[in-house]
Structures are given as C-alpha cells and as structure tokens.
Design a protein around this motif. Structure first.
Motif, PDB file in Angstrom:
ATOM      1  N   LYS A   8     -60.132 -35.972  23.822  1.00  0.00           N
ATOM      2  CA  LYS A   8     -59.621 -37.339  23.718  1.00  0.00           C
ATOM      3  C   LYS A   8     -60.502 -38.134  22.773  1.00  0.00           C
ATOM      4  O   LYS A   8     -61.729 -38.056  22.833  1.00  0.00           O
ATOM      5  CB  LYS A   8     -59.580 -37.989  25.093  1.00  0.00           C
ATOM      6  N   SER A   9     -59.878 -38.895  21.922  1.00  0.00           N
ATOM      7  CA  SER A   9     -60.609 -39.750  20.998  1.00  0.00           C
ATOM      8  C   SER A   9     -61.395 -40.811  21.762  1.00  0.00           C
ATOM      9  O   SER A   9     -60.928 -41.327  22.771  1.00  0.00           O
ATOM     10  CB  SER A   9     -59.642 -40.437  20.032  1.00  0.00           C
ATOM     11  N   THR A  10     -62.573 -41.124  21.251  1.00  0.00           N
ATOM     12  CA  THR A  10     -63.363 -42.208  21.829  1.00  0.00           C
ATOM     13  C   THR A  10     -62.985 -43.554  21.227  1.00  0.00           C
ATOM     14  O   THR A  10     -63.489 -44.581  21.657  1.00  0.00           O
ATOM     15  CB  THR A  10     -64.867 -41.953  21.611  1.00  0.00           C
ATOM     16  N   HIS A  11     -62.087 -43.556  20.209  1.00  0.00           N
ATOM     17  CA  HIS A  11     -61.762 -44.799  19.516  1.00  0.00           C
ATOM     18  C   HIS A  11     -60.274 -45.141  19.464  1.00  0.00           C
ATOM     19  O   HIS A  11     -59.915 -46.173  18.916  1.00  0.00           O
ATOM     20  CB  HIS A  11     -62.302 -44.752  18.091  1.00  0.00           C
ATOM     21  N   SER A  12     -59.422 -44.284  19.993  1.00  0.00           N
ATOM     22  CA  SER A  12     -57.980 -44.554  19.970  1.00  0.00           C
ATOM     23  C   SER A  12     -57.322 -43.783  21.107  1.00  0.00           C
ATOM     24  O   SER A  12     -57.997 -43.164  21.925  1.00  0.00           O
ATOM     25  CB  SER A  12     -57.378 -44.121  18.620  1.00  0.00           C
ATOM     26  N   ASP A  13     -55.986 -43.790  21.113  1.00  0.00           N
ATOM     27  CA  ASP A  13     -55.260 -43.031  22.139  1.00  0.00           C
ATOM     28  C   ASP A  13     -54.955 -41.598  21.685  1.00  0.00           C
ATOM     29  O   ASP A  13     -54.236 -40.872  22.362  1.00  0.00           O
ATOM     30  CB  ASP A  13     -53.966 -43.751  22.532  1.00  0.00           C
ATOM     31  N   ARG A  14     -55.511 -41.184  20.567  1.00  0.00           N
ATOM     32  CA  ARG A  14     -55.262 -39.837  20.041  1.00  0.00           C
ATOM     33  C   ARG A  14     -55.868 -38.789  20.980  1.00  0.00           C
ATOM     34  O   ARG A  14     -56.949 -38.972  21.533  1.00  0.00           O
ATOM     35  CB  ARG A  14     -55.854 -39.708  18.643  1.00  0.00           C
ATOM     36  N   GLU A  15     -55.144 -37.686  21.132  1.00  0.00           N
ATOM     37  CA  GLU A  15     -55.570 -36.609  22.026  1.00  0.00           C
ATOM     38  C   GLU A  15     -55.062 -35.273  21.501  1.00  0.00           C
ATOM     39  O   GLU A  15     -53.931 -35.177  21.036  1.00  0.00           O
ATOM     40  CB  GLU A  15     -55.013 -36.870  23.431  1.00  0.00           C
ATOM     41  N   LEU A  16     -55.900 -34.262  21.592  1.00  0.00           N
ATOM     42  CA  LEU A  16     -55.519 -32.895  21.250  1.00  0.00           C
ATOM     43  C   LEU A  16     -55.573 -32.085  22.531  1.00  0.00           C
ATOM     44  O   LEU A  16     -56.628 -31.963  23.151  1.00  0.00           O
ATOM     45  CB  LEU A  16     -56.468 -32.301  20.202  1.00  0.00           C
ATOM     46  N   SER A  17     -54.415 -31.555  22.949  1.00  0.00           N
ATOM     47  CA  SER A  17     -54.317 -30.828  24.214  1.00  0.00           C
ATOM     48  C   SER A  17     -54.050 -29.350  23.976  1.00  0.00           C
ATOM     49  O   SER A  17     -53.267 -28.979  23.100  1.00  0.00           O
ATOM     50  CB  SER A  17     -53.175 -31.385  25.067  1.00  0.00           C
ATOM     51  N   PHE A  18     -54.685 -28.527  24.775  1.00  0.00           N
ATOM     52  CA  PHE A  18     -54.496 -27.076  24.762  1.00  0.00           C
ATOM     53  C   PHE A  18     -53.925 -26.684  26.118  1.00  0.00           C
ATOM     54  O   PHE A  18     -54.475 -27.070  27.157  1.00  0.00           O
ATOM     55  CB  PHE A  18     -55.831 -26.360  24.546  1.00  0.00           C
ATOM     56  N   LEU A  30     -50.694 -32.456  19.707  1.00  0.00           N
ATOM     57  CA  LEU A  30     -51.373 -33.627  19.178  1.00  0.00           C
ATOM     58  C   LEU A  30     -50.576 -34.852  19.601  1.00  0.00           C
ATOM     59  O   LEU A  30     -49.363 -34.905  19.397  1.00  0.00           O
ATOM     60  CB  LEU A  30     -51.443 -33.522  17.659  1.00  0.00           C
ATOM     61  N   LYS A  31     -51.244 -35.821  20.229  1.00  0.00           N
ATOM     62  CA  LYS A  31     -50.578 -37.025  20.722  1.00  0.00           C
ATOM     63  C   LYS A  31     -51.353 -38.262  20.280  1.00  0.00           C
ATOM     64  O   LYS A  31     -52.541 -38.177  20.006  1.00  0.00           O
ATOM     65  CB  LYS A  31     -50.527 -37.018  22.255  1.00  0.00           C
ATOM     66  N   GLY A  32     -50.674 -39.386  20.254  1.00  0.00           N
ATOM     67  CA  GLY A  32     -51.314 -40.658  19.937  1.00  0.00           C
ATOM     68  C   GLY A  32     -50.970 -41.132  18.541  1.00  0.00           C
ATOM     69  O   GLY A  32     -51.564 -40.687  17.579  1.00  0.00           O
ATOM     70  N   GLY A  33     -50.012 -42.032  18.437  1.00  0.00           N
ATOM     71  CA  GLY A  33     -49.555 -42.507  17.132  1.00  0.00           C
ATOM     72  C   GLY A  33     -48.529 -41.566  16.523  1.00  0.00           C
ATOM     73  O   GLY A  33     -47.466 -41.967  16.117  1.00  0.00           O
ATOM     74  N   ILE A  34     -48.858 -40.308  16.466  1.00  0.00           N
ATOM     75  CA  ILE A  34     -47.942 -39.257  16.011  1.00  0.00           C
ATOM     76  C   ILE A  34     -47.975 -38.158  17.050  1.00  0.00           C
ATOM     77  O   ILE A  34     -48.947 -38.026  17.786  1.00  0.00           O
ATOM     78  CB  ILE A  34     -48.352 -38.694  14.628  1.00  0.00           C
ATOM     79  N   SER A  35     -46.931 -37.374  17.109  1.00  0.00           N
ATOM     80  CA  SER A  35     -46.879 -36.283  18.081  1.00  0.00           C
ATOM     81  C   SER A  35     -46.378 -35.017  17.419  1.00  0.00           C
ATOM     82  O   SER A  35     -45.455 -35.053  16.601  1.00  0.00           O
ATOM     83  CB  SER A  35     -45.943 -36.635  19.239  1.00  0.00           C
ATOM     84  N   ALA A  36     -46.996 -33.920  17.777  1.00  0.00           N
ATOM     85  CA  ALA A  36     -46.566 -32.608  17.310  1.00  0.00           C
ATOM     86  C   ALA A  36     -47.119 -31.569  18.275  1.00  0.00           C
ATOM     87  O   ALA A  36     -48.183 -31.759  18.866  1.00  0.00           O
ATOM     88  CB  ALA A  36     -47.076 -32.336  15.896  1.00  0.00           C
ATOM     89  N   GLN A 108     -51.514 -33.435   9.831  1.00  0.00           N
ATOM     90  CA  GLN A 108     -52.969 -33.436   9.899  1.00  0.00           C
ATOM     91  C   GLN A 108     -53.416 -34.768  10.488  1.00  0.00           C
ATOM     92  O   GLN A 108     -52.883 -35.823  10.125  1.00  0.00           O
ATOM     93  CB  GLN A 108     -53.563 -33.256   8.509  1.00  0.00           C
ATOM     94  N   ALA A 109     -54.375 -34.720  11.401  1.00  0.00           N
ATOM     95  CA  ALA A 109     -54.873 -35.946  12.020  1.00  0.00           C
ATOM     96  C   ALA A 109     -56.319 -35.761  12.436  1.00  0.00           C
ATOM     97  O   ALA A 109     -56.763 -34.651  12.713  1.00  0.00           O
ATOM     98  CB  ALA A 109     -54.021 -36.301  13.238  1.00  0.00           C
ATOM     99  N   GLY A 110     -57.026 -36.863  12.475  1.00  0.00           N
ATOM    100  CA  GLY A 110     -58.416 -36.853  12.911  1.00  0.00           C
ATOM    101  C   GLY A 110     -58.562 -37.366  14.327  1.00  0.00           C
ATOM    102  O   GLY A 110     -57.739 -38.144  14.812  1.00  0.00           O
ATOM    103  N   ILE A 111     -59.606 -36.900  14.977  1.00  0.00           N
ATOM    104  CA  ILE A 111     -59.966 -37.353  16.312  1.00  0.00           C
ATOM    105  C   ILE A 111     -61.466 -37.623  16.285  1.00  0.00           C
ATOM    106  O   ILE A 111     -62.235 -36.781  15.823  1.00  0.00           O
ATOM    107  CB  ILE A 111     -59.646 -36.290  17.386  1.00  0.00           C
TER     108      ILE A 111
END
Length: 131
Positions: A8-18, A30-36, A108-111
């Motif tokens: 989980k990002s420390t600065h937004s709602d972005r999250e990468l789940s496995f 990948l979630k938060g702003g964009i989803s895939a 492509q997204a950053g966390i």
C-alpha cells in the motif's frame, strides 16, 4: 492457496495486491486511481523468482543506490524499486497483456513506500509465495 498480500502506498490510495497463488501462476492487481489485474506466470528459470526479489528488497535496512528489478518470464509483470537517501522507496510496476499483438495492453504506475515497511512487505511475499 496462499493468503493474499498487498503493498500500500504511504502517500495515496494506490495498492498492489498479490492473490490466487496456484502453482506457477498468481494474480496481480493494481488499484487506486487506475485499476488493472493480470494473471502472471511466475516461474523464472533464467533468474531468481519474485519471492527472492522481495527477500532481497526486505534485507535492506538503510538506503541503497542501485535499482532492484524483476521481470516475469513472459514479460507481463515488471517491478522495480529505488530508495532515496531519506529512505523513501519508489516502486514502479508495469503490467502487460497480449505482448506483441495488435490488442496489446500496457499500464505502468508507481507506489511510494518507506524503508521501515520493507520487512513487512518481504514477510508478506514470503508467506504468499511459500509452496
């Protein structure tokens, strides 16, 4: 089947789940702003597996200079991490589908995370990928 884990990002709602680790395949979302989401073939005979990459990441207790990166055999998942001198971790994730086809998709997204979170992330990955 393994318990899911997330970064989980420390600065937004972005999250990468496995999740859904079953044999050589697992699901990445990948979630938060964009989803895939994509199913990843995790077998990596040419390099260390993703669990090893997370273990290497978690071994860092102070900032480092080099980028740590991993790519799945079929290229559908690429992940890299860099650390600033202040201990901010920048994780870049790329998800691809149908590589080389006319309908190829790529995101492509950053966390952003922190050095103090790496042990928790590494432990989650270890438990998730344990067979």
């Amino acid at each position: 089947m393994s318990e899911p884990f997330s970064i989980k990002s420390t600065h937004s709602d972005r999250e990468l789940s496995f999740s859904e680790c079953d044999g050589d395949y697992f699901r990445v979302e990948l979630k938060g702003g964009i989803s895939a989401a994509i199913k990843v073939y995790g077998y990596a005979p040419h390099t260390h597996d993703l669990a090893h990459w997370f273990n290497e990441l978690g071994a860092h207790t102070s900032p480092w200079e080099a980028e740590l990166s991993w790519e799945s055999l079929e290229g559908e998942l690429k992940i890299s991490a860099k650390c600033t001198s202040l201990g901010h971790i920048h994780i870049m994730v790329s998800l691809s589908d149908m590589l080389g086809a006319y309908e190829e998709a790529y995101i492509q997204a950053g966390i952003e995370s922190e050095l103090g979170q790496l042990t928790k992330i590494s432990n989650g990955a270890r438990d998730f990928f344990a067979k």
